[in-house]
Write an enzyme that holds these catalytic residues in place. Structure first.
Site, PDB file in Angstrom:
ATOM      1  N   HIS A   1       0.887  -1.450  -0.205  1.00  0.00           N
ATOM      2  CA  HIS A   1      -0.378  -0.142   0.682  1.00  0.00           C
ATOM      3  C   HIS A   1       0.740   0.535   0.017  1.00  0.00           C
ATOM      4  O   HIS A   1       1.946   1.585   0.598  1.00  0.00           O
ATOM      5  CB  HIS A   1      -0.816  -0.014   1.297  1.00  0.00           C
ATOM      6  CG  HIS A   1      -1.892   1.407   0.786  1.00  0.00           C
ATOM      7  ND1 HIS A   1      -2.333   1.284   0.376  1.00  0.00           N
ATOM      8  CD2 HIS A   1      -2.017   2.285   2.023  1.00  0.00           C
ATOM      9  CE1 HIS A   1      -2.883   2.608   0.542  1.00  0.00           C
ATOM     10  NE2 HIS A   1      -3.248   2.743   1.681  1.00  0.00           N
TER      11      HIS A   1
ATOM     12  N   CYS B   1      -3.795   2.668  -5.722  1.00  0.00           N
ATOM     13  CA  CYS B   1      -2.675   3.971  -4.747  1.00  0.00           C
ATOM     14  C   CYS B   1      -1.338   4.509  -5.131  1.00  0.00           C
ATOM     15  O   CYS B   1      -0.926   5.188  -4.961  1.00  0.00           O
ATOM     16  CB  CYS B   1      -2.766   3.454  -3.387  1.00  0.00           C
ATOM     17  SG  CYS B   1      -1.969   1.979  -2.890  1.00  0.00           S
TER      18      CYS B   1
ATOM     19  N   HIS C   1      -3.243   9.039   0.910  1.00  0.00           N
ATOM     20  CA  HIS C   1      -3.489   7.801   0.486  1.00  0.00           C
ATOM     21  C   HIS C   1      -4.845   7.708  -0.075  1.00  0.00           C
ATOM     22  O   HIS C   1      -5.978   8.511   0.174  1.00  0.00           O
ATOM     23  CB  HIS C   1      -3.665   7.005   1.335  1.00  0.00           C
ATOM     24  CG  HIS C   1      -4.001   5.838   2.523  1.00  0.00           C
ATOM     25  ND1 HIS C   1      -4.744   5.357   2.744  1.00  0.00           N
ATOM     26  CD2 HIS C   1      -3.825   7.282   3.725  1.00  0.00           C
ATOM     27  CE1 HIS C   1      -5.243   5.271   4.080  1.00  0.00           C
ATOM     28  NE2 HIS C   1      -4.992   6.118   4.360  1.00  0.00           N
TER      29      HIS C   1
END
Length: 169
Positions: free
Chosen positions: A26, A116, A38
């Protein structure tokens, strides 16, 4: 409770941070004072970890601002401005202002083209890139080739065994 950094240095504003989840990474961008911005599926809570796999089933994601230690949870993380040798980062003020202006917005999401990592690399470098996607396709291709190789080998072994049985009769 503030989490200690598991990285060689404390992040600087505008740094990309890679968080190692189970099976994927991530990506977040550090905006200062312990906060990151994010892109995450709306159903994901900050320290989602494995439940983030739900992102495969969504086409929209929310831009969130959270504490780094909350987003990382118990996962390892590190500063990884991996494209700095290839691309010039945008000015830090521009990166942070743009990231802050997007907080709370729903954005198109696609695990292969608008994930992301694409989100944070576009903020830092002005262009969206994701090695995760390229690596996954390469691994997927290698896995398919590997499975095909196993199938061919199994067919050949079966053929040799069948021929041997016929010769023995």
């Amino acid at each position: 409770m503030e989490k200690t950094f598991l990285i060689p240095r404390e992040p600087k504003r505008g740094d990309l941070i890679e968080i190692f989840r189970f099976g994927y990474q991530h990506w977040v961008i550090y905006v200062g004072h312990g906060y990151v911005i994010h892109l995450a599926p709306p159903s994901e809570y900050a320290e989602a970890g494995f439940s983030s796999v739900m992102s495969l089933q969504t086409d929209r994601a929310l831009v969130k601002k959270d504490r780094l230690w909350v987003v990382a949870g118990n996962d390892r993380y590190r500063v990884n401005n991996k494209y700095d040798r290839t691309y010039s980062p945008q000015p830090v003020t521009k990166i942070v202002l743009e990231a802050e202006s997007l907080v709370g917005q729903m954005m198109p999401y696609n695990v292969a083209s608008k994930n992301c990592e694409h989100f944070v690399t576009r903020l830092r470098y002005g262009m969206a890139k994701s090695d995760q996607v390229t690596d996954a396709f390469e691994l997927g291709g290698a896995a398919i080739l590997g499975l095909a190789g196993i199938a061919v080998a199994a067919t050949l072994i079966h053929s040799v065994v069948a021929r041997k049985e016929n010769e023995d009769e």
